[in-house]
Design an enzyme around this catalytic site. Structure first.
Site, PDB file in Angstrom:
ATOM      1  N   LYS A  80      -6.040  11.402   7.859  1.00 18.40           N
ATOM      2  CA  LYS A  80      -5.732  12.607   8.635  1.00 18.40           C
ATOM      3  C   LYS A  80      -6.068  12.402  10.105  1.00 18.40           C
ATOM      4  O   LYS A  80      -5.364  12.891  10.993  1.00 18.40           O
ATOM      5  CB  LYS A  80      -6.500  13.820   8.084  1.00 18.40           C
ATOM      6  CG  LYS A  80      -5.920  14.360   6.781  1.00 18.40           C
ATOM      7  CD  LYS A  80      -4.667  15.207   7.042  1.00 18.40           C
ATOM      8  CE  LYS A  80      -4.067  15.819   5.810  1.00 18.40           C
ATOM      9  NZ  LYS A  80      -3.524  14.924   4.811  1.00 18.40           N
TER      10      LYS A  80
ATOM     11  N   LYS B 141       4.328  16.646   1.717  1.00 15.44           N
ATOM     12  CA  LYS B 141       4.955  17.700   2.516  1.00 15.44           C
ATOM     13  C   LYS B 141       4.930  17.356   3.992  1.00 15.44           C
ATOM     14  O   LYS B 141       5.790  17.760   4.745  1.00 15.44           O
ATOM     15  CB  LYS B 141       4.163  19.003   2.368  1.00 15.44           C
ATOM     16  CG  LYS B 141       4.243  19.655   1.026  1.00 15.44           C
ATOM     17  CD  LYS B 141       3.596  21.044   1.119  1.00 15.44           C
ATOM     18  CE  LYS B 141       2.807  21.384  -0.118  1.00 15.44           C
ATOM     19  NZ  LYS B 141       1.388  21.072  -0.045  1.00 15.44           N
TER      20      LYS B 141
ATOM     21  N   LYS C 247       2.861   7.895  -0.527  1.00 14.73           N
ATOM     22  CA  LYS C 247       3.237   8.911  -1.512  1.00 14.73           C
ATOM     23  C   LYS C 247       4.161   9.981  -0.912  1.00 14.73           C
ATOM     24  O   LYS C 247       4.188  10.177   0.299  1.00 14.73           O
ATOM     25  CB  LYS C 247       1.976   9.574  -2.080  1.00 14.73           C
ATOM     26  CG  LYS C 247       1.201  10.386  -1.057  1.00 14.73           C
ATOM     27  CD  LYS C 247       0.296  11.413  -1.697  1.00 14.73           C
ATOM     28  CE  LYS C 247      -0.107  12.444  -0.659  1.00 14.73           C
ATOM     29  NZ  LYS C 247      -0.637  13.683  -1.141  1.00 14.73           N
TER      30      LYS C 247
END
Ligand code: ADP
Length: 327
Positions: A113, A196, A193
Site C-alpha cells: 500500500k 478492485k 491478484k
C-alpha cells in the site's frame, strides 16, 4: 453449546469482483448455514486509502446489496456496517497497546500500500491489521473466510489474541482462515491478484455480457506459437487458472493440448470463459435487481443486524474493559 462464530469483511472501495466472490463470499455462503456469522462492510478500513466522503455511504450500500444478491441470508447471518459498531475502534486501540510497531511495518500488505499510495502513507494504514484483529476478536470469531492475501493479517490476529490471553487471562480464540477453492483469483492484467484497486484486473459481479467480453479480451496472452508446457505465471497462466476455477476441466484439457501443439486460439478460449462467467453471474444480477427495488427491506435488514451486532460487541467489550482494569 454455542455455535462457533465467523467474521469476514470487505472494503467499500468499489463493486465486488470475481476475486472477492471466490475468495471471500463463497466461503461466507458455505458457513452461514452452520455457524453464527457476521459479515461486514468494513468502511473504517476503506478510508485508509484515498476516497470520496460524498460517495462512501453509497459504496457501503452497494456492498450490502452485493452480499444480499450473492445469497447471504439475513435470517442466517448478520450483515454489519463496521463504523456503526464503534466497539471495533475501541477494541483496536486497546489491542494496539500490546502489539509492536516494528511487526506492523514489516507486513507485506503495508509495504504494498505504501508503494501504491506514496503520498498517502497514514497511521490508519499501519494500524490496519490491528483494527482487523479487533474486527474478528470483538465477536470472538474462530473462522474467517478470506482470500490467501489476508493470511499475514490472520497471523497478526492470532499473535494479538495469544498476547492478550497471556497478559489478561483467557479471553479470545485464535482465529483460523476458512479456505475456499478460489482463494487466489488471478488478475486479468497479468501478474498479481485480481483487485478492485487495479484497473483492468477485474470482472465485477454486475458486469453484463458485453463488458465481460471486453474485459476478458483485454487479458494478455502470447503468440500461441510457443508450445510445450503451459506457463505457470503471467497472462496465459491466469486464463488457464480461470478455466479451472469455473470447473471447465474438459475445456482446460483441450486448450492445454492445443497450447502444447501450438494450435491454441485464444479468442476461442476467451469466449468459453466469457460464457461461463456470464452464466455464473446471471442469477446474482437478477436477485440484485429485486433488492435494489426494495430499499425499505434493505434498511430493515441493516437495522436489525446492527442491533444484534452492537449487543454481541458490547458483551465482549465489558469483559475486555474489566480485564484491562478500565471498567
Ligand atoms: P480488493 O483487494 O479487491 O480491494 P478487499 O481488500 O476488500 O478487496 O478484500 C475483500 C475480500 O476479498 C478479502 O477476503 C480478500 O482476501 C478477498 N479477495 C480480494 N481479492 C481476491 C482475489 N484476487 N482472490 C481471492 N480473494 C480475494
Amino acid at each position: 453449546m454455542n455455535k462457533k462464530r465467523v467474521y469476514s469483511g470487505i472494503r467499500a472501495t468499489g463493486r465486488l469482483h470475481l476475486g472477492n466472490y471466490f475468495g471471500a463470499v463463497k466461503g461466507m455462503l458455505a458457513l452461514q448455514d452452520k455457524y453464527d456469522c457476521i459479515f461486514s462492510v468494513v468502511d473504517s478500513h476503506t478510508i485508509t486509502v484515498p476516497y470520496d466522503p460524498k460517495t462512501l455511504k453509497q459504496s457501503v450500500r452497494e456492498i450490502i446489496l452485493d452480499y444480499l444478491a450473492a445469497g447471504l441470508d439475513p435470517k442466517k447471518c448478520n450483515l454489519e456496517i463496521q463504523s456503526k459498531v464503534p466497539q471495533h475502534t475501541e477494541l483496536a486501540y486497546l489491542l494496539s497497546t500490546i502489539y509492536p510497531v516494528s511487526r506492523l511495518e514489516d507486513l507485506p500488505t503495508y509495504k504494498e500500500k505504501k508503494a501504491q499510495y506514496p503520498k498517502y502513507i497514514n497511521m490508519g494504514l499501519l494500524y490496519y491489521p490491528v483494527l482487523m484483529a479487533a474486527d474478528v476478536l470483538l465477536y470472538k470469531a474462530e473462522l474467517v473466510p478470506v482470500g490467501i492475501d489476508q493470511e499475514p493479517h490472520l497471523e497478526v490476529m492470532r499473535e494479538i489474541a495469544r498476547k492478550f490471553n497471556s497478559m489478561f487471562g483467557q479471553t479470545f480464540p485464535e482465529p483460523q482462515r476458512f479456505k475456499t477453492e478460489g482463494d487466489y483469483v488471478p488478475s486479468l492484467a497479468g501478474g498479481r491478484k485480481m483487485s478492485k484497486s487495479i484497473e483492468g484486473s477485474f470482472i465485477n459481479l454486475n458486469d453484463d455480457l458485453e463488458t465481460i467480453r471486453k474485459r476478458i479480451a483485454g487479458a494478455s496472452t502470447d503468440s500461441g506459437q510457443i508450445g510445450g508446457e503451459v506457463p505457470k505465471e503471467g497472462g496465459v497462466a491466469n486464463l488457464f487458472k480461470l478455466l479451472k476455477l469455473f470447473k471447465l476441466n474438459n475445456e482446460f484439457n483441450k486448450f492445454e493440448q492445443d497450447y502444447e501443439t501450438k494450435k491454441i486460439r485464444y479468442t476461442e478460449l476467451k469466449e468459453v470463459l466469457v460464457q461461463a462467467i456470464y452464466k455464473e453471474l446471471q442469477p446474482f444480477q437478477e436477485r440484485r435487481k429485486k433488492f435494489e427495488e426494495d430499499s425499505k427491506l434493505v434498511d430493515d435488514i441493516i437495522n436489525a443486524s446492527n442491533r444484534k451486532c452492537l449487543q454481541m460487541a458490547e458483551e465482549t467489550m465489558r469483559e475486555v474493559r474489566e480485564k484491562m482494569g478500565l471498567d
